[in-house]
Design a protein around this motif. Sequence first.
Motif, PDB file in Angstrom:
ATOM      1  N   ARG A 372       0.836  -1.215   0.000  1.00 52.63           N
ATOM      2  CA  ARG A 372       0.000   0.000   0.000  1.00 52.63           C
ATOM      3  C   ARG A 372       0.863   1.254   0.000  1.00 52.63           C
ATOM      4  NH1 ARG A 372      -2.981  -2.970   3.782  1.00 52.63           N
ATOM      5  NH2 ARG A 372      -1.987  -1.805   5.484  1.00 52.63           N
ATOM      6  N   ALA A 373       1.902   1.249   0.822  1.00 51.14           N
ATOM      7  CA  ALA A 373       2.774   2.422   0.888  1.00 51.14           C
ATOM      8  C   ALA A 373       3.439   2.680  -0.450  1.00 51.14           C
ATOM      9  CB  ALA A 373       3.814   2.228   1.978  1.00 51.14           C
ATOM     10  N   TRP A 374       3.797   1.591  -1.120  1.00 48.76           N
ATOM     11  CA  TRP A 374       4.421   1.735  -2.434  1.00 48.76           C
ATOM     12  C   TRP A 374       3.478   2.423  -3.415  1.00 48.76           C
ATOM     13  CZ3 TRP A 374       8.782   1.647  -5.064  1.00 48.76           C
ATOM     14  CH2 TRP A 374       8.755   1.460  -6.450  1.00 48.76           C
ATOM     15  N   HIS A 375       2.208   2.039  -3.391  1.00 53.07           N
ATOM     16  CA  HIS A 375       1.232   2.609  -4.325  1.00 53.07           C
ATOM     17  C   HIS A 375       0.759   3.995  -3.904  1.00 53.07           C
ATOM     18  CE1 HIS A 375       1.056  -0.894  -6.853  1.00 53.07           C
ATOM     19  NE2 HIS A 375       0.716  -1.687  -5.841  1.00 53.07           N
ATOM     20  N   GLU A 376       0.965   4.343  -2.638  1.00 56.48           N
ATOM     21  CA  GLU A 376       0.485   5.637  -2.134  1.00 56.48           C
ATOM     22  C   GLU A 376       1.558   6.712  -2.133  1.00 56.48           C
ATOM     23  OE1 GLU A 376      -0.916   4.712   1.727  1.00 56.48           O
ATOM     24  OE2 GLU A 376      -2.673   3.575   1.018  1.00 56.48           O
ATOM     25  N   VAL A 377       2.728   6.399  -2.677  1.00 60.44           N
ATOM     26  CA  VAL A 377       3.805   7.380  -2.682  1.00 60.44           C
ATOM     27  C   VAL A 377       3.367   8.627  -3.446  1.00 60.44           C
ATOM     28  CG1 VAL A 377       6.116   7.873  -3.551  1.00 60.44           C
ATOM     29  CG2 VAL A 377       5.641   5.707  -2.420  1.00 60.44           C
ATOM     30  N   VAL A 378       3.538   9.788  -2.809  1.00 58.08           N
ATOM     31  CA  VAL A 378       3.184  11.074  -3.416  1.00 58.08           C
ATOM     32  C   VAL A 378       4.467  11.773  -3.855  1.00 58.08           C
ATOM     33  CG1 VAL A 378       2.122  13.332  -3.032  1.00 58.08           C
ATOM     34  CG2 VAL A 378       1.143  11.273  -1.973  1.00 58.08           C
ATOM     35  N   THR A 379       4.473  12.238  -5.070  1.00 56.52           N
ATOM     36  CA  THR A 379       5.638  12.937  -5.586  1.00 56.52           C
ATOM     37  C   THR A 379       5.792  14.284  -4.885  1.00 56.52           C
ATOM     38  OG1 THR A 379       5.338  11.899  -7.732  1.00 56.52           O
ATOM     39  CG2 THR A 379       6.743  13.846  -7.647  1.00 56.52           C
ATOM     40  N   ALA A 380       6.936  14.545  -4.324  1.00 59.01           N
ATOM     41  CA  ALA A 380       7.191  15.792  -3.613  1.00 59.01           C
ATOM     42  C   ALA A 380       7.320  16.941  -4.596  1.00 59.01           C
ATOM     43  CB  ALA A 380       8.462  15.656  -2.794  1.00 59.01           C
ATOM     44  N   PRO A 381       6.957  18.159  -4.152  1.00 59.46           N
ATOM     45  CA  PRO A 381       7.163  19.329  -5.024  1.00 59.46           C
ATOM     46  C   PRO A 381       8.646  19.571  -5.237  1.00 59.46           C
ATOM     47  CG  PRO A 381       6.532  20.022  -2.827  1.00 59.46           C
ATOM     48  CD  PRO A 381       6.362  18.540  -2.868  1.00 59.46           C
ATOM     49  N   LEU A 382       8.973  20.168  -6.343  1.00 58.92           N
ATOM     50  CA  LEU A 382      10.368  20.395  -6.684  1.00 58.92           C
ATOM     51  C   LEU A 382      11.079  21.227  -5.622  1.00 58.92           C
ATOM     52  CD1 LEU A 382      12.393  19.765  -8.911  1.00 58.92           C
ATOM     53  CD2 LEU A 382      11.798  21.941  -9.993  1.00 58.92           C
ATOM     54  N   SER A 383      10.334  22.104  -4.979  1.00 52.18           N
ATOM     55  CA  SER A 383      10.946  22.977  -3.978  1.00 52.18           C
ATOM     56  C   SER A 383      11.435  22.194  -2.761  1.00 52.18           C
ATOM     57  CB  SER A 383       9.943  24.042  -3.522  1.00 52.18           C
ATOM     58  OG  SER A 383       8.786  23.409  -2.968  1.00 52.18           O
ATOM     59  N   ALA A 384      10.902  20.984  -2.547  1.00 50.73           N
ATOM     60  CA  ALA A 384      11.299  20.185  -1.388  1.00 50.73           C
ATOM     61  C   ALA A 384      12.522  19.326  -1.660  1.00 50.73           C
ATOM     62  CB  ALA A 384      10.134  19.289  -0.953  1.00 50.73           C
ATOM     63  N   VAL A 385      12.942  19.302  -2.896  1.00 46.09           N
ATOM     64  CA  VAL A 385      14.060  18.445  -3.268  1.00 46.09           C
ATOM     65  C   VAL A 385      15.367  19.226  -3.128  1.00 46.09           C
ATOM     66  CG1 VAL A 385      15.055  17.056  -5.125  1.00 46.09           C
ATOM     67  CG2 VAL A 385      12.575  17.221  -4.881  1.00 46.09           C
ATOM     68  N   PRO A 386      16.386  18.639  -2.504  1.00 42.18           N
ATOM     69  CA  PRO A 386      17.687  19.321  -2.408  1.00 42.18           C
ATOM     70  C   PRO A 386      18.208  19.685  -3.796  1.00 42.18           C
ATOM     71  CG  PRO A 386      17.636  17.378  -1.009  1.00 42.18           C
ATOM     72  CD  PRO A 386      16.392  17.329  -1.828  1.00 42.18           C
ATOM     73  N   PRO A 387      18.876  20.835  -3.907  1.00 42.16           N
ATOM     74  CA  PRO A 387      19.337  21.294  -5.228  1.00 42.16           C
ATOM     75  C   PRO A 387      20.170  20.262  -5.983  1.00 42.16           C
ATOM     76  CG  PRO A 387      19.590  23.041  -3.604  1.00 42.16           C
ATOM     77  CD  PRO A 387      19.157  21.812  -2.843  1.00 42.16           C
ATOM     78  N   VAL A 388      21.033  19.514  -5.269  1.00 39.55           N
ATOM     79  CA  VAL A 388      21.888  18.564  -5.960  1.00 39.55           C
ATOM     80  C   VAL A 388      21.083  17.432  -6.595  1.00 39.55           C
ATOM     81  CG1 VAL A 388      22.307  17.043  -3.988  1.00 39.55           C
ATOM     82  CG2 VAL A 388      24.063  17.279  -5.759  1.00 39.55           C
ATOM     83  N   LEU A 389      19.858  17.188  -6.064  1.00 34.62           N
ATOM     84  CA  LEU A 389      18.987  16.177  -6.662  1.00 34.62           C
ATOM     85  C   LEU A 389      17.994  16.790  -7.640  1.00 34.62           C
ATOM     86  CD1 LEU A 389      18.243  13.923  -3.549  1.00 34.62           C
ATOM     87  CD2 LEU A 389      19.939  13.581  -5.350  1.00 34.62           C
ATOM     88  N   ALA A 390      17.573  18.039  -7.359  1.00 40.33           N
ATOM     89  CA  ALA A 390      16.648  18.697  -8.284  1.00 40.33           C
ATOM     90  C   ALA A 390      17.318  18.994  -9.615  1.00 40.33           C
ATOM     91  CB  ALA A 390      16.133  19.991  -7.651  1.00 40.33           C
ATOM     92  N   ASP A 391      18.572  19.335  -9.558  1.00 41.17           N
ATOM     93  CA  ASP A 391      19.330  19.614 -10.783  1.00 41.17           C
ATOM     94  C   ASP A 391      20.651  18.867 -10.704  1.00 41.17           C
ATOM     95  OD1 ASP A 391      20.157  20.658 -13.178  1.00 41.17           O
ATOM     96  OD2 ASP A 391      20.872  22.562 -12.306  1.00 41.17           O
ATOM     97  N   PRO A 392      20.594  17.535 -10.781  1.00 38.41           N
ATOM     98  CA  PRO A 392      21.805  16.732 -10.558  1.00 38.41           C
ATOM     99  C   PRO A 392      22.842  16.980 -11.640  1.00 38.41           C
ATOM    100  CG  PRO A 392      20.028  15.363 -11.389  1.00 38.41           C
ATOM    101  CD  PRO A 392      19.423  16.701 -11.109  1.00 38.41           C
ATOM    102  N   PRO A 393      24.100  16.994 -11.244  1.00 37.85           N
ATOM    103  CA  PRO A 393      25.161  17.259 -12.235  1.00 37.85           C
ATOM    104  C   PRO A 393      25.224  16.219 -13.337  1.00 37.85           C
ATOM    105  CG  PRO A 393      26.083  16.571 -10.111  1.00 37.85           C
ATOM    106  CD  PRO A 393      24.629  16.822  -9.888  1.00 37.85           C
ATOM    107  N   SER A 395      22.798  15.030 -14.941  1.00 37.01           N
ATOM    108  CA  SER A 395      21.780  15.268 -15.976  1.00 37.01           C
ATOM    109  C   SER A 395      22.212  16.348 -16.950  1.00 37.01           C
ATOM    110  CB  SER A 395      20.464  15.667 -15.322  1.00 37.01           C
ATOM    111  OG  SER A 395      20.600  16.930 -14.682  1.00 37.01           O
ATOM    112  N   ARG A 396      23.276  17.035 -16.637  1.00 30.13           N
ATOM    113  CA  ARG A 396      23.769  18.115 -17.506  1.00 30.13           C
ATOM    114  C   ARG A 396      25.300  18.082 -17.495  1.00 30.13           C
ATOM    115  NH1 ARG A 396      25.451  21.556 -13.756  1.00 30.13           N
ATOM    116  NH2 ARG A 396      24.432  21.550 -11.714  1.00 30.13           N
ATOM    117  N   ARG A 397      25.803  17.072 -18.043  1.00 33.38           N
ATOM    118  CA  ARG A 397      27.266  16.926 -18.059  1.00 33.38           C
ATOM    119  C   ARG A 397      27.911  18.167 -18.688  1.00 33.38           C
ATOM    120  NH1 ARG A 397      29.617  11.901 -17.216  1.00 33.38           N
ATOM    121  NH2 ARG A 397      28.131  10.201 -16.867  1.00 33.38           N
TER     122      ARG A 397
END
Length: 639
Positions: A372-393, A395-397
């Motif tokens: 159930r937890a797997w199916h109920e996962v809610v995608t977090a807003p971009l603002s909640a994601v640490p910058p290094v993961l929101a714009d990972p290096p 993804s833009r070599r």
Amino acid sequence: MEDTGVSFIAPEHVHPRRGGATTRPFVADPGAGVRTAEIVPDRRGGVGGALAAPSTPETVRAAVTQWLAGNPAPVGAAAVAAIKAGGRTSDDVRLFADLWIGEHGLRFAATAAVEMASMLLIDDHAASGTQHYPSSDRGVRHLRPGETQLTRWPATAVLLRVRAALAVAPDDEFEQVVTALMPFREGLPTARAACSTLVPRPDWVDADVADTVASRDSWRARLLLHATADAGQARLLAEIPEPWHLDIDRGLVFTLLDGVGPSAVSTLFHWLDQKIAQFSGAGTERWLFSLVATIPGDDVMTGLLSRSGSRAAKAALLEAARRFPARAMRILAEHDVADLLRGHVVEHLDLVNEVTPLLSLPAAGRVQAIVRAWHEVVTAPLSAVPPVLADPPWSRRQRVARPPVVTGLACTDVPAVTWLPGEREEWAERRRFREDPAVDWPAMAEKVINGTGRWDDEPGLLFARAPEEIARATLVRWEPRSSWDAPYWMPVAAARLGTDMLPALLTLARATPADYAALLLPFTSTEVAVLVADWSARLKTVRGPARQWLLRHPGAAARALIPPALGKPGTARRQAERVLLLLHGHGHTEEIRQAAAGYGPEAAAGVEALFVADPLAALPARMPTPPVWAAPGCSRRCG
């Protein structure tokens, strides 16, 4: 089906038995006669000296005379083999079986093998506790009531080689052997156990196991582990030898599994619980755990789970879960192993419907909560994601500056040893050796060099006690071979011989890092530094000793590793760079700079560039796949 297609037996390591699951064609080695003739007895005076010794009875002398004259005398053949084999562990010992089979047939070979198992090398007139030491007065005779075998390998190797031939022999020839063995069944316990090993008849084995368990005879216990087909008997036998006598090898383990089947796992767990890493090496422990992971059964999975505090057991448990995912889901759920269960369920969602009906209500609830937890996962807003993961290096070599390459650098440090206060004295006392003023040191040196010594501790005895000029000269010609005893005597030799021991230590440390890494701690050299850098990058099992060495010798490490750290791109450079950054992070920057300055301004600039480089820009050529535990549905709230 949880166990479909599983095979945990390595047939090439099994010692076949007649009627067993594993057999293979037998062909006697045609060169056995020549090769056994070349075996030099481990005693002064050779075969003739042993026969002339007061402890050798006239009946044995007469039988050997007959055998050497070309007559088929089993007692004589056995005595010669016992004298020549001594305590060897080399493969050439089993060739005596091939010689006997090839020249006189299976009946003769089986009889001689039992006779050999019933003999011992002894000086009956020596002081108590020294009768079995190599000496000019040590003879050969049969065991007497109350005595037992002390040398495990030679007689066992010969018996098992004869048994391999019996496993595929024609029925009439096999029955002739059984008839020939019957008189031994009325003899001493060691001869009876040898018969049971050759021909594992249930009635013979049952009687011999009962007698061995009652007498607590270690030699017979280990021998009969090759014969039993009963899990209860195997466990009783396995409990008899002390841990340092286990000498567990693949032949014993796979033969036990071939005879007993998966239920032999209780014996394997018993050995693992005896801390066999201390006696047989960490590599043996890891191998045995990895083998256990291939065996099907709830008792295997629960046994690994109950021991999962050990790193080796944890790795085996995860391997078993990959092999038997349905069983693992069921057992992890019933035992409420939350962390492991979450990742396992998410990885095997396709098995949930199959496994859930087999679970208790609480266990089923745990699995369903994860789903159930797997199916109920809610995608977090971009603002909640640490910058290094929101714009990972990754993804833009970006094009990064090529690291400087400085060619022509080479460390010129000579090997050295630096002892901590009291360390050398402590190493020198780690292993004590028997004192024998009559030792022929030059002869022992030749045996150590040729690998023909009788005792496992002869290299240690030689390097720790022989005159230094002999010990150091032998080291130059010696090809190091690991043994259960080597990690215990090598510190003594290292404390005595210093850097002369380093080449041997490096050879063994490369082969078995877990057993020998700590023995490199006092030593410095370019080879040691490069090896430690490799361990630090690749091997979790020795990462601790590797880091300990680096922080103990930061200057020597920097001088040795700056050349590869500034060399052409590749594994050696990456490993060296990581070590320099580790030392930099632990406050050894000035020592690194001083080492770099010794290589010139270009090298010094290259090291400075390493210090200021952005680690997030150092991306691998191919990004790895995220592991299962990194999935959002595996968060702790699933539990």
